[in-house]
Design a protein around this motif. Structure first.
Motif, PDB file in Angstrom:
ATOM      1  N   VAL A  60      65.461  -9.802   1.361  1.00  8.55           N
ATOM      2  CA  VAL A  60      65.651 -11.247   1.563  1.00  8.55           C
ATOM      3  C   VAL A  60      67.134 -11.581   1.476  1.00  8.55           C
ATOM      4  O   VAL A  60      67.679 -12.303   2.303  1.00  8.55           O
ATOM      5  CB  VAL A  60      64.836 -12.051   0.519  1.00  8.55           C
ATOM      6  N   LYS A  61      67.785 -11.003   0.478  1.00  6.83           N
ATOM      7  CA  LYS A  61      69.216 -11.274   0.303  1.00  6.83           C
ATOM      8  C   LYS A  61      70.008 -10.835   1.537  1.00  6.83           C
ATOM      9  O   LYS A  61      70.962 -11.486   1.945  1.00  6.83           O
ATOM     10  CB  LYS A  61      69.716 -10.544  -0.941  1.00  6.83           C
ATOM     11  N   LYS A  62      69.604  -9.726   2.142  1.00  3.87           N
ATOM     12  CA  LYS A  62      70.329  -9.214   3.313  1.00  3.87           C
ATOM     13  C   LYS A  62      69.833  -9.848   4.616  1.00  3.87           C
ATOM     14  O   LYS A  62      70.231  -9.430   5.700  1.00  3.87           O
ATOM     15  CB  LYS A  62      70.180  -7.687   3.389  1.00  3.87           C
ATOM     16  N   LYS A  63      68.943 -10.816   4.481  1.00  3.07           N
ATOM     17  CA  LYS A  63      68.392 -11.519   5.643  1.00  3.07           C
ATOM     18  C   LYS A  63      67.770 -10.563   6.669  1.00  3.07           C
ATOM     19  O   LYS A  63      67.953 -10.695   7.882  1.00  3.07           O
ATOM     20  CB  LYS A  63      69.461 -12.400   6.307  1.00  3.07           C
ATOM     21  N   THR A  64      67.100  -9.553   6.162  1.00  2.00           N
ATOM     22  CA  THR A  64      66.345  -8.649   7.050  1.00  2.00           C
ATOM     23  C   THR A  64      64.889  -8.740   6.621  1.00  2.00           C
ATOM     24  O   THR A  64      64.382  -7.885   5.907  1.00  2.00           O
ATOM     25  CB  THR A  64      66.854  -7.195   6.906  1.00  2.00           C
ATOM     26  N   GLN A  65      64.240  -9.804   7.061  1.00  2.00           N
ATOM     27  CA  GLN A  65      62.898 -10.099   6.542  1.00  2.00           C
ATOM     28  C   GLN A  65      61.767  -9.714   7.486  1.00  2.00           C
ATOM     29  O   GLN A  65      60.655 -10.160   7.311  1.00  2.00           O
ATOM     30  CB  GLN A  65      62.794 -11.583   6.192  1.00  2.00           C
ATOM     31  N   LYS A  66      62.083  -8.905   8.530  1.00  2.00           N
ATOM     32  CA  LYS A  66      61.011  -8.485   9.436  1.00  2.00           C
ATOM     33  C   LYS A  66      60.767  -6.988   9.234  1.00  2.00           C
ATOM     34  O   LYS A  66      61.596  -6.158   9.594  1.00  2.00           O
ATOM     35  CB  LYS A  66      61.402  -8.796  10.881  1.00  2.00           C
ATOM     36  N   SER A  67      59.615  -6.680   8.645  1.00  2.00           N
ATOM     37  CA  SER A  67      59.371  -5.293   8.237  1.00  2.00           C
ATOM     38  C   SER A  67      58.424  -4.553   9.165  1.00  2.00           C
ATOM     39  O   SER A  67      57.435  -5.114   9.638  1.00  2.00           O
ATOM     40  CB  SER A  67      58.741  -5.270   6.841  1.00  2.00           C
ATOM     41  N   LEU A  68      58.750  -3.303   9.365  1.00  2.00           N
ATOM     42  CA  LEU A  68      57.784  -2.359   9.919  1.00  2.00           C
ATOM     43  C   LEU A  68      57.346  -1.500   8.735  1.00  2.00           C
ATOM     44  O   LEU A  68      58.191  -0.932   8.032  1.00  2.00           O
ATOM     45  CB  LEU A  68      58.455  -1.492  10.995  1.00  2.00           C
ATOM     46  N   LEU A  69      56.046  -1.462   8.495  1.00  2.00           N
ATOM     47  CA  LEU A  69      55.539  -0.738   7.326  1.00  2.00           C
ATOM     48  C   LEU A  69      54.935   0.591   7.766  1.00  2.00           C
ATOM     49  O   LEU A  69      54.031   0.616   8.604  1.00  2.00           O
ATOM     50  CB  LEU A  69      54.496  -1.623   6.617  1.00  2.00           C
ATOM     51  N   LEU A  70      55.453   1.686   7.231  1.00  2.00           N
ATOM     52  CA  LEU A  70      54.918   3.011   7.550  1.00  2.00           C
ATOM     53  C   LEU A  70      54.201   3.557   6.315  1.00  2.00           C
ATOM     54  O   LEU A  70      54.811   3.708   5.253  1.00  2.00           O
ATOM     55  CB  LEU A  70      56.040   3.970   7.954  1.00  2.00           C
ATOM     56  N   THR A  71      52.918   3.834   6.479  1.00  2.00           N
ATOM     57  CA  THR A  71      52.120   4.270   5.333  1.00  2.00           C
ATOM     58  C   THR A  71      51.630   5.699   5.534  1.00  2.00           C
ATOM     59  O   THR A  71      51.128   6.039   6.609  1.00  2.00           O
ATOM     60  CB  THR A  71      50.912   3.325   5.145  1.00  2.00           C
ATOM     61  N   GLY A  72      51.771   6.508   4.509  1.00  2.00           N
ATOM     62  CA  GLY A  72      51.366   7.911   4.568  1.00  2.00           C
ATOM     63  C   GLY A  72      49.889   8.104   4.275  1.00  2.00           C
ATOM     64  O   GLY A  72      49.166   7.139   4.019  1.00  2.00           O
ATOM     65  N   PRO A  73      49.438   9.350   4.276  1.00  2.00           N
ATOM     66  CA  PRO A  73      48.010   9.627   4.176  1.00  2.00           C
ATOM     67  C   PRO A  73      47.435   9.648   2.748  1.00  2.00           C
ATOM     68  O   PRO A  73      46.219   9.662   2.585  1.00  2.00           O
ATOM     69  CB  PRO A  73      47.898  11.027   4.785  1.00  2.00           C
TER      70      PRO A  73
END
Lengths: 323, 397
Positions: free
Chosen positions: B170-183
């Motif tokens: 939030v502080k770095k104003k990068t609020q759009k996430s791609l979430l990669l989840t492992g097995p």
């Protein structure tokens, strides 16, 4: 006494007074740029002395001709000749020296070795290590000789206590539980009281040195600042005004405490993470080091406000004023 | 020589007297041999095969705390003893906790990846006089469901870790996430914690994708970063990879420039050797000299667990667990964890409030959370981790 003699006497005294009012040099140790910044009485930087790794605490010799500086990463104390402003020798201090004190007779140096949990005692004249005192708690920091030099008081950060050492026998004779993470100590009132700054408790513990009982725990509270950000570290003491100045670290303020009734009279805004403190200008000015803004603040104690700030080296630690 | 036996008797007598002067407080440290967290997970793939690789077991942090506790003896008048209870596997550890042997210890440090919480809670409940510390499991559900007076968490929860990362994003104003989840199940737990943090701090998760760590061309949408990270709708990638090998390759390899965090890139930790303030170098130095390796988060959690016990005994001048628990849960505890702020436990969840270090791939403390922009009416450390209302503890009161 004739009239002209009286006039000469007054004039002479006036000059003596002037010379005592004005400080000759101000020294600031910068622990992350490995230097000491030297300022003159007009607070102009006149020299930067390279010391080597991590200079921290500094003290003057009794005759004020030398300045001793612990250089933590080099495991020694550098000796600076004040006339030439040059390092003239080094004294081995044991590993990772941090804070030290010189005995009232000027014969001994006691220095805390934070990493090894030890105190090293050094003969000033021969520069020999006389003793190493172990088991002074985890991370010993503040070191003070008592008024007559009979005892050495050590604040132990990791053990929340003050350890008292008999200087002659080099034995630990007592230990007093204080607040959390005690950083520095200060003897005042002719050695009858020992003040300890508790960094994580946001307080100062005042110990009666005659019976080693705690007189008072003084808690600081600055409007608009969380208690957990009030982290007291260093002291400056004016016996003339009977005032104790306590730097409050992350609270970015200096507390002014009345020595006789322990009232906190004022909080004065300084720079970011204010640590070291020293009085100058006939106790009318306080100079403090701001570790996170790489500068020192000059505080006018009559107006009770900071009047200027001067950039020094990286992470200024201790300030000493030559009176 | 005739009277040498007298010396021996004298020796025993004086020793006995000395021991009598000090009270004894027994601490157990329970861990298991077959623990993936020390055999494989999070270990650099090269290190796993290397002869130089050492298992980084947090018992070493506990041993340092015992060593440190000796410096308190004059004031605590107590000797803190530790016994390493080594079991083969999780079942053996549970059997131990169900046995009478538990009563030998006043406090037990648990270095376990805790399974079946309901049953585990029952075991703890059966030993109300023993204090237990969770020193290595970040599972949020433990904090949500085990609300017992005698159980404390000194290791941060996943929520504290993902909240720290979220604050930074939030502080770095990068609020759009791609979430990669492992097995792994553990990966899912981290991702669900990140989703909670995202909701809390206003981060938008543009998509969650599931990866596998293999080279099978038939599942390249799951193992190839070209496919996993294509698109331009994100500006940060959060990766949950407990095993850790896949995550290593993600920074600098996303199709869109993005901050990578989670299991690679910017990693949230309880402790790291690059922290240089607040006496951390001294603590690191003591640990390194003793154990010949660098101190890690679980070592720190083990160390601080024992330190909170020592601190309690120091302050209350008493070794009864009833009084210690009261002190640990009370407002006066301000234990120094070399993090620059007095630490204490959150009510009911008994989670140790603490700052979290955000560590870069270059082994540097990039930032310390909570970030100063995030404040709380009671204690800024509360902006990290679960709040009281998010737990079951309330219902049990």
């Amino acid at each position: 006494m004739k009239a002209y003699e009286i006039i000469i006497f007054i004039i002479l005294n006036f000059f003596i007074f002037l010379s005592t009012v004005q400080s000759k040099y101000i020294f600031v140790s910068n622990e992350n740029s490995d230097t000491i910044t030297v300022l003159n009485k007009d607070k102009k930087i006149i020299k930067t002395i390279k010391t080597g790794g991590r200079p921290r605490d500094m003290k003057f010799s009794l005759d004020k001709t030398l300045l001793y500086v612990v250089v933590s990463e080099e495991n020694h104390i550098a000796v600076i000749d004040i006339n030439s402003l040059k390092i003239i020798s080094y004294i081995k201090s044991g590993d990772d020296p941090e804070i030290f004190d010189i005995s009232p007779d000027g014969k001994l140096i006691a220095v805390s070795n934070e990493d090894d949990n030890e105190i090293t005692i050094i003969d000033v004249k021969t520069q020999d290590k006389l003793a190493t005192i172990e088991n002074v708690g985890v991370e010993p920091e503040g070191v003070n000789f008592s008024k007559n030099g009979e005892f050495i008081y050590v604040t132990s950060e990791g053990t929340n206590s003050v350890v008292i050492i008999n200087t002659k026998t080099r034995e630990i004779v007592n230990e007093i539980l204080v607040g959390n993470r005690p950083r520095r100590g200060l003897f005042i009132k002719d050695g009858n009281e020992y003040w300890v700054s508790n960094e994580l408790s946001g307080s100062v513990t005042i110990i009666d040195t005659n019976n080693l009982k705690i007189i008072k725990n003084l808690y600081f509270s600055v409007k608009g600042i969380r208690d957990q950000n009030i982290t007291p570290v260093d002291f400056a003491y004016s016996s003339k005004l009977d005032k104790i100045y306590v730097t409050l670290g992350s609270a970015n303020h200096v507390a002014v405490v009345n020595g006789s009734n322990y009232n906190i009279e004022k909080y004065i805004l300084a720079g970011s993470r204010v640590w070291g403190a020293a009085l100058t200008n006939n106790d009318e000015e306080l100079i403090v080091t701001n570790g996170n803004s790489d500068d020192i603040s000059i505080i006018d104690l009559i107006k009770q406000t900071a009047v200027s700030s001067i950039p020094v080296g990286k992470t200024p630690h201790t300030v000493r004023v030559m009176k | 020589m005739k009277f040498s036996y007298l010396y021996i008797i004298f020796f025993f007598l004086t020793n006995h007297l000395e021991a009598d002067d000090l009270k004894i407080y027994n601490i157990g440290f329970l861990d298991i041999k077959e623990d993936m967290r020390y055999l494989k997970w999070g270990i650099h793939p090269v290190d796993i095969r290397s002869k130089l690789n050492k298992e980084k077991r947090p018992i070493q942090g506990a041993l340092l705390a015992i060593e440190d506790s000796k410096k308190f003896t004059r004031l605590t008048k107590t000797k803190f003893l530790i016994e390493h209870i080594k079991k083969k596997n999780y079942e053996d550890a549970i059997n131990f906790l169900n046995s009478k042997n538990v009563k030998k210890f006043e406090t037990i440090l648990l270095d376990l990846n805790i399974q079946s919480l309901k049953y585990f809670k029952k075991i703890l409940k059966n030993n109300p006089k023993t204090i237990f510390f969770n020193i290595s499991d970040p599972n949020n559900d433990i904090r949500k469901n085990i609300c017992l007076d005698n159980f404390f968490n000194t290791y941060p929860s996943n929520a504290m870790y993902t909240d720290s990362i979220a604050q930074y994003l939030v502080k770095k104003k990068t609020q759009k996430s791609l979430l990669l989840t492992g097995p792994l199940v553990e990966d899912e737990k981290i991702s669900s914690s990140f989703k909670e943090s995202a909701r809390k701090f206003g981060i938008k998760i543009y998509k969650e994708k599931f990866f596998v760590n293999n080279n099978d061309p038939r599942v390249r949408d799951k193992n190839n970063l070209f496919y996993l990270t294509k698109g331009k709708k994100y500006n940060n990638v959060f990766i949950s990879d407990t095993d850790g090998e896949f995550a290593l390759g993600v920074p600098n390899a996303t199709m869109n420039p993005a901050i990578v965090s989670g299991s690679a890139g910017l990693i949230a930790k309880a402790w790291h050797w690059s922290y240089l303030r607040h006496g951390a170098p001294q603590l690191n130095g003591r640990f390194e000299r003793m154990n010949n390796r660098r101190m890690e988060s679980k070592d720190w959690a083990a160390w601080i667990s024992i330190k909170t016990i020592v601190e309690s005994v120091l302050r209350i001048q008493n070794i009864s667990n009833k009084n210690i628990i009261e002190y640990l849960k009370g407002p006066d505890l301000q234990v120094d964890g070399s993090k620059g702020i007095g630490l204490n436990f959150k009510k009911t969840t008994n989670q140790l409030r603490q700052t979290i270090l955000l560590i870069s791939s270059n082994n540097w403390t990039t930032k310390v959370a909570p970030l100063e922009e995030f404040t709380d009416s009671e204690n800024n450390l509360n902006t990290l981790g679960l709040s009281y209302n998010q737990t079951e503890c309330k219902l049990e009161e």
